[in-house]
Design an enzyme around this catalytic site. Structure first.
Site, PDB file in Angstrom:
ATOM      1  N   THR A  90      -5.903   7.284   7.272  1.00 36.06           N
ATOM      2  CA  THR A  90      -5.803   6.238   6.248  1.00 36.06           C
ATOM      3  C   THR A  90      -7.226   5.771   5.959  1.00 36.06           C
ATOM      4  O   THR A  90      -8.136   5.994   6.753  1.00 36.06           O
ATOM      5  CB  THR A  90      -4.961   5.032   6.717  1.00 36.06           C
ATOM      6  OG1 THR A  90      -5.560   4.480   7.883  1.00 36.06           O
ATOM      7  CG2 THR A  90      -3.530   5.421   7.035  1.00 36.06           C
ATOM      8  N   GLY A  91      -7.382   5.101   4.823  1.00 33.81           N
ATOM      9  CA  GLY A  91      -8.716   4.627   4.465  1.00 33.81           C
ATOM     10  C   GLY A  91      -9.253   5.396   3.272  1.00 33.81           C
ATOM     11  O   GLY A  91      -8.484   6.036   2.548  1.00 33.81           O
TER      12      GLY A  91
ATOM     13  N   ARG B 194      -5.715   9.750 -10.287  1.00 31.32           N
ATOM     14  CA  ARG B 194      -6.511   9.918  -9.054  1.00 31.32           C
ATOM     15  C   ARG B 194      -5.565  10.233  -7.881  1.00 31.32           C
ATOM     16  O   ARG B 194      -4.554   9.557  -7.682  1.00 31.32           O
ATOM     17  CB  ARG B 194      -7.293   8.647  -8.763  1.00 31.32           C
ATOM     18  CG  ARG B 194      -8.142   8.690  -7.470  1.00 31.32           C
ATOM     19  CD  ARG B 194      -7.403   8.117  -6.280  1.00 31.32           C
ATOM     20  NE  ARG B 194      -8.248   7.975  -5.098  1.00 31.32           N
ATOM     21  CZ  ARG B 194      -7.797   7.644  -3.897  1.00 31.32           C
ATOM     22  NH1 ARG B 194      -6.507   7.423  -3.704  1.00 31.32           N
ATOM     23  NH2 ARG B 194      -8.612   7.521  -2.884  1.00 31.32           N
ATOM     24  N   VAL B 195      -5.901  11.256  -7.150  1.00 34.45           N
ATOM     25  CA  VAL B 195      -5.116  11.608  -5.967  1.00 34.45           C
ATOM     26  C   VAL B 195      -6.032  11.468  -4.757  1.00 34.45           C
ATOM     27  O   VAL B 195      -7.172  11.921  -4.784  1.00 34.45           O
ATOM     28  CB  VAL B 195      -4.573  13.054  -6.111  1.00 34.45           C
ATOM     29  CG1 VAL B 195      -4.020  13.564  -4.801  1.00 34.45           C
ATOM     30  CG2 VAL B 195      -3.488  13.104  -7.191  1.00 34.45           C
TER      31      VAL B 195
ATOM     32  N   THR C 216       1.700   6.928   0.446  1.00 35.04           N
ATOM     33  CA  THR C 216       0.830   5.833   0.005  1.00 35.04           C
ATOM     34  C   THR C 216       0.924   5.573  -1.497  1.00 35.04           C
ATOM     35  O   THR C 216       1.327   6.462  -2.249  1.00 35.04           O
ATOM     36  CB  THR C 216      -0.644   6.208   0.314  1.00 35.04           C
ATOM     37  OG1 THR C 216      -1.488   5.091   0.091  1.00 35.04           O
ATOM     38  CG2 THR C 216      -1.136   7.360  -0.534  1.00 35.04           C
TER      39      THR C 216
ATOM     40  N   THR D  76      -1.916   2.700   3.616  1.00 28.79           N
ATOM     41  CA  THR D  76      -1.114   3.936   3.652  1.00 28.79           C
ATOM     42  C   THR D  76      -0.290   3.885   4.924  1.00 28.79           C
ATOM     43  O   THR D  76      -0.650   3.165   5.849  1.00 28.79           O
ATOM     44  CB  THR D  76      -2.073   5.156   3.756  1.00 28.79           C
ATOM     45  OG1 THR D  76      -2.803   5.273   2.551  1.00 28.79           O
ATOM     46  CG2 THR D  76      -1.365   6.472   4.029  1.00 28.79           C
TER      47      THR D  76
ATOM     48  N   SER E  59       0.818  -1.215   0.000  1.00 25.57           N
ATOM     49  CA  SER E  59       0.000   0.000   0.000  1.00 25.57           C
ATOM     50  C   SER E  59       0.849   1.262   0.000  1.00 25.57           C
ATOM     51  O   SER E  59       0.305   2.368   0.030  1.00 25.57           O
ATOM     52  CB  SER E  59      -0.910   0.001   1.234  1.00 25.57           C
ATOM     53  OG  SER E  59      -0.145   0.123   2.413  1.00 25.57           O
TER      54      SER E  59
END
Ligand code: ASP
Length: 368
Positions: free
Chosen positions: A269-270, A246-247, A236, A218, A98
């Site tokens: 994170t997530g 995509r950011v 990450t 991450t 990740s």
């Protein structure tokens, strides 16, 4: 009263008195922080480091992130350098799929990395988004902070900047990550020309279609040093198989990371989209500024996500988020906390000389 305002003086004096009561060295507590305020009374001796659970993993790889941060702080490095070099171990670890090298790629099989850093001393930040071919995006983000007048570089521009600073380019896609991507590519739709092998790795007939779960991951790490200074980093490879370009939240200051020396630091994170839409880490720090503990501040941010998550496709049948996310926080007293929407998460903390995994607070019990 020259450089010190009367309020700072009164607070510093009060802090000194409070320290005397609890036996903390008053010289430290009465020092004036770079942000201009008096140092708060510390809840923990020594540095405090808080972050995602993978700050404490790293089996088989040279050293755990948190141990490296402790070591660097003990060697007199500032918290910014310490956290960036701590997460560099995980960025280099092919087993963590990740982050950095070995991270899962975008939908075209290309690894794109996001990272941000923030320094509480001078309230500066740096970030990179969609950076390809560089193993250590957090180091590049630190150079954006130190060696440009900007806060964020993305894509080709970020790569050119990394090249200018002598970063080595490499293929970040490991065989394991490529195989995972290929499997996704061949099975996430029946309506294209990609076909999986007849039998899967378990010897069973391969399915041509699979509902793949969201795959996130991450590393976030924030540190409070013994001088009361804070810094943080989030790095990450982002959402697996994302659209190119995509950011997520990780490189967005105020979303995946926020640091304010006068209050505390937070990271996440997530599901990054949900964190961005509530300015997550900033929300956590502002809740701490209003007096909430780090844990309650993280819970408040989770609750905000739940309340703003109005799209049916992102909800369970009970209307709860069908995704997870986590916040981690440390305040400038050294108190720490973490919270997740769903139960079962842990965060990493180094406090009073001990590194441990702490169960995160949560809003909802994960359905078994
Ligand atoms: N927050 C990251 C992102 O959305 C992924 C993660 O933390 O799992 O890119």
């Amino acid at each position: 009263m020259s450089d010190i305002t009367r309020r700072d003086f009164v607070t510093a004096t009060a802090a000194t008195a409070a320290c005397a009561a609890v036996g903390v060295t008053p010289t430290y507590a009465a020092a004036i922080a770079p942000g201009g305020g008096a140092q708060p009374v510390r809840a923990a001796a020594g540095p405090v480091i808080v972050g995602s659970g993978n700050c404490l993993s790293g089996e088989g790889y040279r050293q755990r992130c948190i141990d490296r941060v402790v070591e660097l702080l003990a060697a007199g490095k500032g918290p910014l350098e310490a956290v960036v070099e701590g997460v560099a171990l995980v960025e280099a670890d092919p087993k963590d799929m990740s982050v950095g090298y070995g991270g899962l790629p975008n939908e075209e099989g290309v690894v794109e990395l996001d990272a941000s850093v923030m320094d509480g001393v001078l309230h500066r930040s740096g970030a990179v988004g969609g950076l390809q071919r560089i193993m250590h995006p957090a180091r590049v983000a630190k150079l954006v902070l130190e060696r440009t007048d900007h806060c964020m570089l993305v894509g080709e521009g970020a790569l050119k900047f990394a090249r200018a600073h002598g970063f080595e380019e490499m293929n970040l896609l490991t065989n394991e990550a490529r195989e995972a991507w290929l499997k996704w590519k061949e099975t996430h739709s029946e309506d294209d020309d990609w076909i999986p092998p007849e039998v899967d790795e378990n010897g069973k007939q391969s399915a041509r279609w699979r509902a793949w779960p969201f795959s996130y991951g991450t590393i976030n790490c924030c540190a409070l040093d013994v001088k009361g200074n804070l810094a943080g980093v989030t790095t990450t490879s982002g959402l697996s198989y994302k659209l190119p370009g995509r950011v997520g939240d990780s490189p967005i200051i105020g979303a995946g990371l926020y640091v304010d020396n006068e209050v505390g630091a937070a990271g996440s994170t997530g599901r990054g989209e949900a964190v961005i839409q509530i300015c997550g880490a900033h929300t956590v720090v502002e809740a701490m500024r209003q007096g909430k503990s780090p844990k309650d501040a993280c819970l408040e941010a989770c609750d905000r996500v739940v309340k703003k998550n109005r799209l049916k496709r992102l909800q369970t049948k009970d209307g709860r988020p069908n995704f997870g996310l986590n916040f981690y926080a440390v305040n400038n007293k050294g108190e720490h906390g973490g919270a997740s929407i769903w139960s079962g998460s842990q965060y990493a903390a180094y406090v009073n000389g001990e590194a441990k995994l702490v169960p995160s607070a949560f809003l909802f019990e994960t359905e078994k």
